[in-house]
Write a protein that holds these residues in place. Sequence first.
Motif, PDB file in Angstrom:
ATOM      1  N   HIS A 247       0.990  -1.297  -0.032  1.00  0.00           N
ATOM      2  CA  HIS A 247       0.126   0.194   0.011  1.00  0.00           C
ATOM      3  C   HIS A 247       0.841   1.361   0.106  1.00  0.00           C
ATOM      4  CE1 HIS A 247      -2.244  -3.278   1.614  1.00  0.00           C
ATOM      5  NE2 HIS A 247      -3.440  -2.856   1.362  1.00  0.00           N
ATOM      6  N   PRO A 248       1.681   1.593  -0.982  1.00  0.00           N
ATOM      7  CA  PRO A 248       2.665   2.553  -1.116  1.00  0.00           C
ATOM      8  C   PRO A 248       1.858   3.857  -1.018  1.00  0.00           C
ATOM      9  CG  PRO A 248       2.689   1.276  -3.198  1.00  0.00           C
ATOM     10  CD  PRO A 248       1.943   0.491  -2.387  1.00  0.00           C
ATOM     11  N   ASP A 249       0.748   3.997  -1.582  1.00  0.00           N
ATOM     12  CA  ASP A 249       0.075   5.319  -1.541  1.00  0.00           C
ATOM     13  C   ASP A 249      -0.618   5.560  -0.489  1.00  0.00           C
ATOM     14  OD1 ASP A 249       1.107   5.645  -4.267  1.00  0.00           O
ATOM     15  OD2 ASP A 249      -0.320   4.295  -5.114  1.00  0.00           O
ATOM     16  N   VAL A 250      -0.733   4.735   0.692  1.00  0.00           N
ATOM     17  CA  VAL A 250      -1.409   5.136   1.922  1.00  0.00           C
ATOM     18  C   VAL A 250      -0.528   6.147   2.699  1.00  0.00           C
ATOM     19  CG1 VAL A 250      -2.602   4.397   3.929  1.00  0.00           C
ATOM     20  CG2 VAL A 250      -3.101   3.233   1.726  1.00  0.00           C
ATOM     21  N   LYS A 251      -0.905   7.162   3.297  1.00  0.00           N
ATOM     22  CA  LYS A 251      -0.352   7.939   3.954  1.00  0.00           C
ATOM     23  C   LYS A 251      -0.387   7.456   5.474  1.00  0.00           C
ATOM     24  CE  LYS A 251       0.160  12.726   5.774  1.00  0.00           C
ATOM     25  NZ  LYS A 251      -0.283  14.191   5.638  1.00  0.00           N
ATOM     26  N   LEU A 252       0.631   7.277   6.284  1.00  0.00           N
ATOM     27  CA  LEU A 252       0.623   7.019   7.478  1.00  0.00           C
ATOM     28  C   LEU A 252       1.104   7.975   8.408  1.00  0.00           C
ATOM     29  CD1 LEU A 252       2.352   3.537   7.221  1.00  0.00           C
ATOM     30  CD2 LEU A 252       0.158   3.567   7.666  1.00  0.00           C
ATOM     31  N   THR A 253       0.016   8.258   9.555  1.00  0.00           N
ATOM     32  CA  THR A 253       0.324   9.243  10.577  1.00  0.00           C
ATOM     33  C   THR A 253       0.556   8.515  11.999  1.00  0.00           C
ATOM     34  OG1 THR A 253      -1.098  10.917   9.472  1.00  0.00           O
ATOM     35  CG2 THR A 253      -0.438  11.371  11.456  1.00  0.00           C
ATOM     36  N   LEU A 254       1.850   8.676  12.319  1.00  0.00           N
ATOM     37  CA  LEU A 254       2.196   7.729  13.580  1.00  0.00           C
ATOM     38  C   LEU A 254       2.560   8.485  14.866  1.00  0.00           C
ATOM     39  CD1 LEU A 254       4.976   5.485  11.524  1.00  0.00           C
ATOM     40  CD2 LEU A 254       2.431   5.169  11.994  1.00  0.00           C
ATOM     41  N   SER A 255       2.192   7.933  16.064  1.00  0.00           N
ATOM     42  CA  SER A 255       2.284   8.455  17.287  1.00  0.00           C
ATOM     43  C   SER A 255       2.680   7.400  18.254  1.00  0.00           C
ATOM     44  CB  SER A 255       1.318   9.321  17.511  1.00  0.00           C
ATOM     45  OG  SER A 255      -0.006   8.679  17.714  1.00  0.00           O
ATOM     46  N   GLY A 256       3.582   7.646  19.005  1.00  0.00           N
ATOM     47  CA  GLY A 256       4.082   6.983  20.081  1.00  0.00           C
ATOM     48  C   GLY A 256       3.370   7.206  21.595  1.00  0.00           C
ATOM     49  N   ASP A 257       2.504   6.661  22.012  1.00  0.00           N
ATOM     50  CA  ASP A 257       1.789   7.040  23.354  1.00  0.00           C
ATOM     51  C   ASP A 257       1.536   5.883  24.367  1.00  0.00           C
ATOM     52  OD1 ASP A 257       1.089   9.524  21.888  1.00  0.00           O
ATOM     53  OD2 ASP A 257      -0.451   8.155  20.801  1.00  0.00           O
ATOM     54  N   THR A 258       1.150   6.360  25.521  1.00  0.00           N
ATOM     55  CA  THR A 258       0.799   5.548  26.568  1.00  0.00           C
ATOM     56  C   THR A 258      -0.567   4.859  26.391  1.00  0.00           C
ATOM     57  OG1 THR A 258      -0.190   7.279  27.912  1.00  0.00           O
ATOM     58  CG2 THR A 258       2.203   6.825  28.352  1.00  0.00           C
ATOM     59  N   THR A 259      -0.800   4.114  27.059  1.00  0.00           N
ATOM     60  CA  THR A 259      -2.299   3.097  26.658  1.00  0.00           C
ATOM     61  C   THR A 259      -3.398   4.103  26.890  1.00  0.00           C
ATOM     62  OG1 THR A 259      -1.237   1.235  27.390  1.00  0.00           O
ATOM     63  CG2 THR A 259      -3.796   1.404  27.322  1.00  0.00           C
ATOM     64  N   SER A 260      -3.255   5.036  28.095  1.00  0.00           N
ATOM     65  CA  SER A 260      -4.398   5.865  28.264  1.00  0.00           C
ATOM     66  C   SER A 260      -4.557   7.018  27.305  1.00  0.00           C
ATOM     67  CB  SER A 260      -4.194   6.712  29.767  1.00  0.00           C
ATOM     68  OG  SER A 260      -2.875   7.398  29.679  1.00  0.00           O
ATOM     69  N   GLN A 261      -3.320   7.457  26.730  1.00  0.00           N
ATOM     70  CA  GLN A 261      -3.520   8.474  25.870  1.00  0.00           C
ATOM     71  C   GLN A 261      -4.069   7.844  24.232  1.00  0.00           C
ATOM     72  OE1 GLN A 261       0.720   9.503  25.600  1.00  0.00           O
ATOM     73  NE2 GLN A 261       0.349  11.287  26.614  1.00  0.00           N
ATOM     74  N   GLN A 262      -3.557   6.285  24.055  1.00  0.00           N
ATOM     75  CA  GLN A 262      -4.132   5.830  22.770  1.00  0.00           C
ATOM     76  C   GLN A 262      -5.781   5.511  23.162  1.00  0.00           C
ATOM     77  OE1 GLN A 262      -1.574   2.233  23.242  1.00  0.00           O
ATOM     78  NE2 GLN A 262      -0.994   2.544  21.074  1.00  0.00           N
ATOM     79  N   LEU A 263      -6.113   5.222  24.201  1.00  0.00           N
ATOM     80  CA  LEU A 263      -7.576   4.977  24.336  1.00  0.00           C
ATOM     81  C   LEU A 263      -8.433   6.461  24.202  1.00  0.00           C
ATOM     82  CD1 LEU A 263      -7.654   2.721  27.561  1.00  0.00           C
ATOM     83  CD2 LEU A 263      -8.460   2.005  25.200  1.00  0.00           C
ATOM     84  N   GLU A 264      -7.743   7.583  24.787  1.00  0.00           N
ATOM     85  CA  GLU A 264      -8.619   9.049  24.362  1.00  0.00           C
ATOM     86  C   GLU A 264      -8.604   9.191  23.098  1.00  0.00           C
ATOM     87  OE1 GLU A 264      -7.785  13.388  25.900  1.00  0.00           O
ATOM     88  OE2 GLU A 264      -6.462  11.805  26.700  1.00  0.00           O
TER      89      GLU A 264
END
Length: 315
Positions: free
Chosen positions: A117-134
């Motif tokens: 899927h080379p044309d899919v733009k990925l937006t990445l973030s490293g977060d704690t579990t609580s931040q991920q759930l929010e």
Amino acid sequence: MDLRRLRQFVAVAEERSFRRAAARLNVSQPPLSVAVQRLEADMGVSLLDRTRHHVRLTVAGEAFLREARRTLAQAQLSVEVAQRAAAGKLGTLRLSFVPSAALDVLPRLLRAFHADHPDVKLTLSGDTTSQQLEALMGETTDLAIVVPPLHDAQDLRVESLCEHELMLAVPRSHPISRQRRVQLRDLAAEAYVGFPFKEGPGFQSVVVAACQESGFVPNVVQVAPQMQTILALVAAGMGIALVPQAMRSVQMDNVAYVDVRRGAAPVRYALGLAFRRSNENPALAAFVAMAHRLHRLPVPAAGRPRRVRPSRARW
């Protein structure tokens, strides 16, 4: 004017013959001739010079042929773009992950996904579990790589991804640092640096449950919300810590890594994929399916979340 008329005209123009164009389009010749005549009438120009033996383009026909070809090509491209978007080949995928996953699991997933899927733009973030759930509940993230179990996540679907081992991080001055392997039950008297339960309930539940099953409750003297900070506290001599095995690749002064066992078995924790059940992003479905193929797990039936075994820890 519609695309069908354009295709009919292009066929006649390229074949220079109504008979050959009709055979190419798999239609009879008289309706084809009528269709081109109606096209000319609608446009108010003559596109073809016709004789008994040949068909020749007029100046207007030459110009129209160029544009008709471009229009048909663009129409086909539009169809292909829509099909690729529906298959998750285009668009954007917002992905968050527990930071330790960035050291092993995440690169493999991203490499495999980008290859297909080379044309899919990925937006990445490293977060704690609580931040991920929010972020998931606030619909600012499509997919999260988490450490289950998740609490208060009724609207989320959580699917198992893989398991990893925990290992012990100790100061190099600690006698344990000279051992190749240690039993968890022998560490009951140690001071521990831990992860805040609020920020990572799944991970910390695994650590506490493993210690309880080894006969003790860990004496947590310090907590930190990032694994690198936990290692810094270990390096400072504040205590020892159970950390993901992937952290071995993080080299820090005065920190040694030691394999830890509970009996004959390693101490393991799970990683999972979490996403909103209502999220219809095709790129999300494509990523989840790819992740299951990569880790050779069966893809769960649609609409039926995989069950993740809860920790035995009590809170």
